[in-house]
Design a protein around this motif. Structure first.
Motif, short mmCIF file in Angstrom:
data_model
loop_
_atom_site.label_atom_id
_atom_site.label_comp_id
_atom_site.label_asym_id
_atom_site.label_seq_id
_atom_site.Cartn_x
_atom_site.Cartn_y
_atom_site.Cartn_z
N SER A 1 0.95 -1.51 -0.21
CA SER A 1 0.24 -0.01 0.02
C SER A 1 0.76 1.03 -0.10
O SER A 1 0.24 2.85 -0.66
CB SER A 1 -1.00 -0.41 1.36
N TYR A 2 2.21 1.28 0.54
CA TYR A 2 2.83 1.97 0.60
C TYR A 2 2.62 3.63 1.41
O TYR A 2 3.02 4.91 1.25
CB TYR A 2 3.27 2.97 -0.86
N MET A 3 1.78 2.99 2.16
CA MET A 3 1.32 3.88 3.08
C MET A 3 2.18 5.42 3.89
O MET A 3 2.46 6.33 4.26
CB MET A 3 0.58 3.84 4.09
N ALA A 4 2.89 4.26 4.39
CA ALA A 4 4.26 4.77 5.15
C ALA A 4 5.21 6.65 4.34
O ALA A 4 4.90 7.18 4.44
CB ALA A 4 5.07 3.64 5.83
N VAL A 5 4.99 5.61 2.82
CA VAL A 5 5.57 6.26 2.44
C VAL A 5 4.93 7.81 1.72
O VAL A 5 5.25 8.90 1.49
CB VAL A 5 6.31 5.90 1.25
N SER A 6 3.67 7.21 2.35
CA SER A 6 2.65 8.83 1.26
C SER A 6 2.48 9.20 2.16
O SER A 6 2.55 11.17 2.65
CB SER A 6 1.26 8.13 1.02
N ALA B 1 -2.24 10.46 -2.95
CA ALA B 1 -1.03 9.52 -2.64
C ALA B 1 -1.10 8.49 -1.06
O ALA B 1 -1.55 7.68 -1.55
CB ALA B 1 0.32 9.53 -2.35
N ILE B 2 -2.23 9.32 -0.57
CA ILE B 2 -2.52 8.51 1.06
C ILE B 2 -3.83 8.07 0.92
O ILE B 2 -4.38 6.95 1.19
CB ILE B 2 -2.39 9.36 2.14
N ILE B 3 -4.83 8.81 0.03
CA ILE B 3 -6.28 8.63 -0.07
C ILE B 3 -5.87 6.42 -1.12
O ILE B 3 -6.33 6.39 -1.67
CB ILE B 3 -7.21 9.09 -1.32
N ALA B 4 -5.02 7.20 -1.78
CA ALA B 4 -4.32 5.51 -2.53
C ALA B 4 -4.18 4.67 -2.36
O ALA B 4 -4.83 3.37 -2.72
CB ALA B 4 -3.51 6.21 -4.08
N SER B 5 -3.60 5.07 -1.69
CA SER B 5 -2.87 3.77 -0.16
C SER B 5 -4.19 3.37 0.58
O SER B 5 -4.20 2.15 0.79
CB SER B 5 -1.39 4.63 0.19
N ARG B 6 -4.53 4.22 0.74
CA ARG B 6 -6.22 3.85 1.64
C ARG B 6 -6.72 3.06 0.57
O ARG B 6 -7.49 1.76 0.97
CB ARG B 6 -6.53 4.34 1.79
N ASN B 7 -6.81 3.49 -0.49
CA ASN B 7 -7.63 2.31 -1.83
C ASN B 7 -7.34 1.06 -1.84
O ASN B 7 -8.05 -0.14 -1.91
CB ASN B 7 -8.01 2.96 -2.25
N VAL B 8 -6.18 0.78 -1.36
CA VAL B 8 -4.88 -0.31 -1.68
C VAL B 8 -5.40 -1.19 -0.38
O VAL B 8 -5.86 -2.76 -0.89
CB VAL B 8 -3.60 -0.42 -1.62
#
Length: 126
Positions: free
Chosen positions: A51-56, A71-78
């Motif tokens: 998800s790359y949440m930490a990177v986002s 980017a956080i929204i995209a990570s949350r969608n993952v």
């Protein structure tokens, strides 16, 4: 008859020589029978997209924050797609989060270099 071949009993008060004792131990044997049913389904294991949440979050805090929010929204969608079991959608959003983070970090580096260049140019003029 004693150990020296004499038929005399041992003297009273004298210790009787001990004979070595040999014990033959039989090791314990355990039999294990393994069988497998013929019709057990084999379920392939698959890895989930990252998800790359930490990177986002890091990019949102230290780079261009509006791009970081996306980017956080995209990570949350993952994470949401993985919890639904929709691996295809999770892969799409994972690639999307990666691309957004690359743009965010690249834009952040360009912004920092631009600020450094402007500050050094202004300090040379003054």
């Amino acid at each position: 008859m004693d150990q020296h071949g004499n038929d005399q009993p041992p003297n009273p008060g004298q210790p009787v020589p001990e004979q070595p004792v040999f014990q033959h131990e039989t090791p314990a044997v355990t039999e294990v029978v393994v069988s497998q049913a013929d019709n057990v389904p084999i379920i392939p294991t698959q890895s989930y997209p990252q998800s790359y949440m930490a990177v986002s979050v890091f990019g949102c805090l230290f780079c261009i924050w509006p791009i970081g929010i996306y980017a956080i929204i995209a990570s949350r969608n993952v994470q949401s797609a993985i919890s639904r079991g929709d691996i295809t959608s999770a892969g799409y959003w994972s690639r999307n989060a990666t691309t957004i983070n690359i743009y965010n970090y690249g834009g952040g580096i360009l912004l920092i270099l631009t600020i450094i260049t402007v500050i050094s140019t202004i300090s040379d003029i003054l």
